[in-house]
Design a protein around this motif. Structure first.
Motif, PDB file in Angstrom:
ATOM      1  N   LEU A 183      33.142 137.479  74.978  1.00  0.00           N
ATOM      2  CA  LEU A 183      32.625 136.220  74.455  1.00  0.00           C
ATOM      3  C   LEU A 183      31.751 136.511  73.241  1.00  0.00           C
ATOM      4  O   LEU A 183      30.719 137.164  73.350  1.00  0.00           O
ATOM      5  CB  LEU A 183      31.822 135.499  75.540  1.00  0.00           C
TER       6      LEU A 183
ATOM      7  N   GLU B  84      29.616 134.770  70.487  1.00  0.00           N
ATOM      8  CA  GLU B  84      28.986 133.489  70.152  1.00  0.00           C
ATOM      9  C   GLU B  84      27.509 133.751  69.841  1.00  0.00           C
ATOM     10  O   GLU B  84      26.801 134.351  70.656  1.00  0.00           O
ATOM     11  CB  GLU B  84      29.128 132.518  71.334  1.00  0.00           C
TER      12      GLU B  84
ATOM     13  N   ILE C  46      28.742 128.993  78.758  1.00  0.00           N
ATOM     14  CA  ILE C  46      30.160 129.341  78.899  1.00  0.00           C
ATOM     15  C   ILE C  46      30.330 130.456  79.926  1.00  0.00           C
ATOM     16  O   ILE C  46      31.194 130.397  80.801  1.00  0.00           O
ATOM     17  CB  ILE C  46      30.754 129.768  77.541  1.00  0.00           C
TER      18      ILE C  46
ATOM     19  N   TYR D 275      29.907 129.275  83.510  1.00  0.00           N
ATOM     20  CA  TYR D 275      31.069 128.538  84.000  1.00  0.00           C
ATOM     21  C   TYR D 275      32.236 129.486  84.297  1.00  0.00           C
ATOM     22  O   TYR D 275      32.883 129.383  85.345  1.00  0.00           O
ATOM     23  CB  TYR D 275      31.516 127.502  82.968  1.00  0.00           C
ATOM     24  N   LEU D 276      32.490 130.424  83.388  1.00  0.00           N
ATOM     25  CA  LEU D 276      33.612 131.348  83.593  1.00  0.00           C
ATOM     26  C   LEU D 276      33.380 132.239  84.806  1.00  0.00           C
ATOM     27  O   LEU D 276      34.323 132.555  85.543  1.00  0.00           O
ATOM     28  CB  LEU D 276      33.834 132.194  82.340  1.00  0.00           C
TER      29      LEU D 276
ATOM     30  N   CYS E 203      32.410 138.389  81.846  1.00  0.00           N
ATOM     31  CA  CYS E 203      32.190 138.273  80.401  1.00  0.00           C
ATOM     32  C   CYS E 203      31.390 139.453  79.855  1.00  0.00           C
ATOM     33  O   CYS E 203      30.406 139.872  80.461  1.00  0.00           O
ATOM     34  CB  CYS E 203      31.448 136.983  80.064  1.00  0.00           C
TER      35      CYS E 203
ATOM     36  N   LEU F  13      36.579 129.525  68.846  1.00  0.00           N
ATOM     37  CA  LEU F  13      35.713 128.415  69.236  1.00  0.00           C
ATOM     38  C   LEU F  13      34.923 128.007  68.000  1.00  0.00           C
ATOM     39  O   LEU F  13      34.155 128.804  67.458  1.00  0.00           O
ATOM     40  CB  LEU F  13      34.780 128.868  70.355  1.00  0.00           C
TER      41      LEU F  13
ATOM     42  N   LYS G 197      34.521 122.685  69.022  1.00  0.00           N
ATOM     43  CA  LYS G 197      33.226 122.323  69.597  1.00  0.00           C
ATOM     44  C   LYS G 197      32.903 120.863  69.264  1.00  0.00           C
ATOM     45  O   LYS G 197      33.210 120.411  68.154  1.00  0.00           O
ATOM     46  CB  LYS G 197      32.111 123.192  69.029  1.00  0.00           C
TER      47      LYS G 197
ATOM     48  N   MET H 115      34.415 122.517  79.410  1.00  0.00           N
ATOM     49  CA  MET H 115      34.636 123.843  79.995  1.00  0.00           C
ATOM     50  C   MET H 115      36.025 123.953  80.649  1.00  0.00           C
ATOM     51  O   MET H 115      36.689 124.976  80.505  1.00  0.00           O
ATOM     52  CB  MET H 115      33.525 124.162  80.995  1.00  0.00           C
TER      53      MET H 115
ATOM     54  N   LEU I 107      38.512 124.701  77.911  1.00  0.00           N
ATOM     55  CA  LEU I 107      38.374 126.082  77.461  1.00  0.00           C
ATOM     56  C   LEU I 107      39.049 127.037  78.427  1.00  0.00           C
ATOM     57  O   LEU I 107      39.793 127.943  78.031  1.00  0.00           O
ATOM     58  CB  LEU I 107      36.891 126.425  77.312  1.00  0.00           C
TER      59      LEU I 107
END
Length: 222
Positions: free
Chosen positions: A5, A7, A16, A19-20, A27, A78, A101, A105, A108
């Motif tokens: 990830l 970001e 993010i 949630y993942l 991640c 993203l 964006k 979620m 994604l």
């Protein structure tokens, strides 16, 4: 699944990742383009979620350098830039898909799953014990007996077979079989009951195994 990830918005990256991780996806984090390239070389990942606007080296240049160096890993960009020009530039650099964006979620996750399944080797069939799963024909055969499955049971079997002998979490099954909706817990259990009844009940050796609190696997007994 493991995702890199990239970001620079730390709060968004944390949201993010949280949630993942609920969806059993690990991640790695990078907050700059240069650190993204370093982590891509150091650690194997199944996909990259890549912000376009990054300090130092933007997402386009990160993706371009990865492709030049032979990385075929799926890249999901993203970005808040939704112009056709930006998207075309991204595809030209080797981006596989876009999420604009702000995004939900579940969307994604669905895009990530689609990318990762797309790059999996296309097996014509797989043998697990005395069960043969023919993916292209959508058929399951055990001890020369054709097994009749509903479309939903077939989707679950397909995922379990492709991942076999690895365990698959229930949340991964839900995301694969019902990508656009939230199935009830009882619905998944009912479908697993029907699948076991078809795959295991008529035969001596069980192939579908429950890992309490973790998930399901399709494999020969240890």
């Amino acid at each position: 699944m493991k995702v890199l990830l990239v970001e620079d918005d730390i709060q968004l990256a944390a949201a993010i990742a949280e949630y993942l991780e609920i969806k059993d996806i690990d991640c790695d984090f990078a907050y700059t383009g240069h650190s993204a390239l370093e982590l891509a070389h150091q650690n194997a990942s199944d996909a990259i979620v890549l912000d376009m606007m990054l300090p130092g080296l933007n997402g386009f240049e990160v993706c371009r350098q990865l492709r030049v160096k032979g990385f075929s890993i799926p890249v999901l960009m993203l970005t808040s830039a939704d112009s056709e020009h930006d998207q075309l530039e991204g595809f030209d650099c080797g981006v596989d898909d876009y999420v604009i964006k702000p995004c939900s979620m579940p969307l994604l996750l669905a895009r990530l799953n689609a990318l990762c399944h797309r790059v999996q080797p296309k097996l014509a069939s797989k043998k697990i014990g005395d069960l043969i799963v023919k993916f292209e024909e959508q058929r399951a055969i055990r001890l020369d007996i054709e097994i009749c499955l509903t479309p939903t049971c077939w989707k679950i079997l397909e995922l379990l077979a492709r991942e076999s002998p690895k365990m698959v979490s229930k949340s991964m099954i839900e995301d694969y079989v019902w990508p656009d909706s939230e199935p009830s817990f009882s619905n998944l259990n009912v479908q697993l009951h029907f699948l076991r009844k078809a795959i295991d009940k008529p035969f001596e050796m069980p192939l579908i195994h429950t890992h309490v609190g973790s998930g399901i696997s399709l494999r020969e007994p240890k």
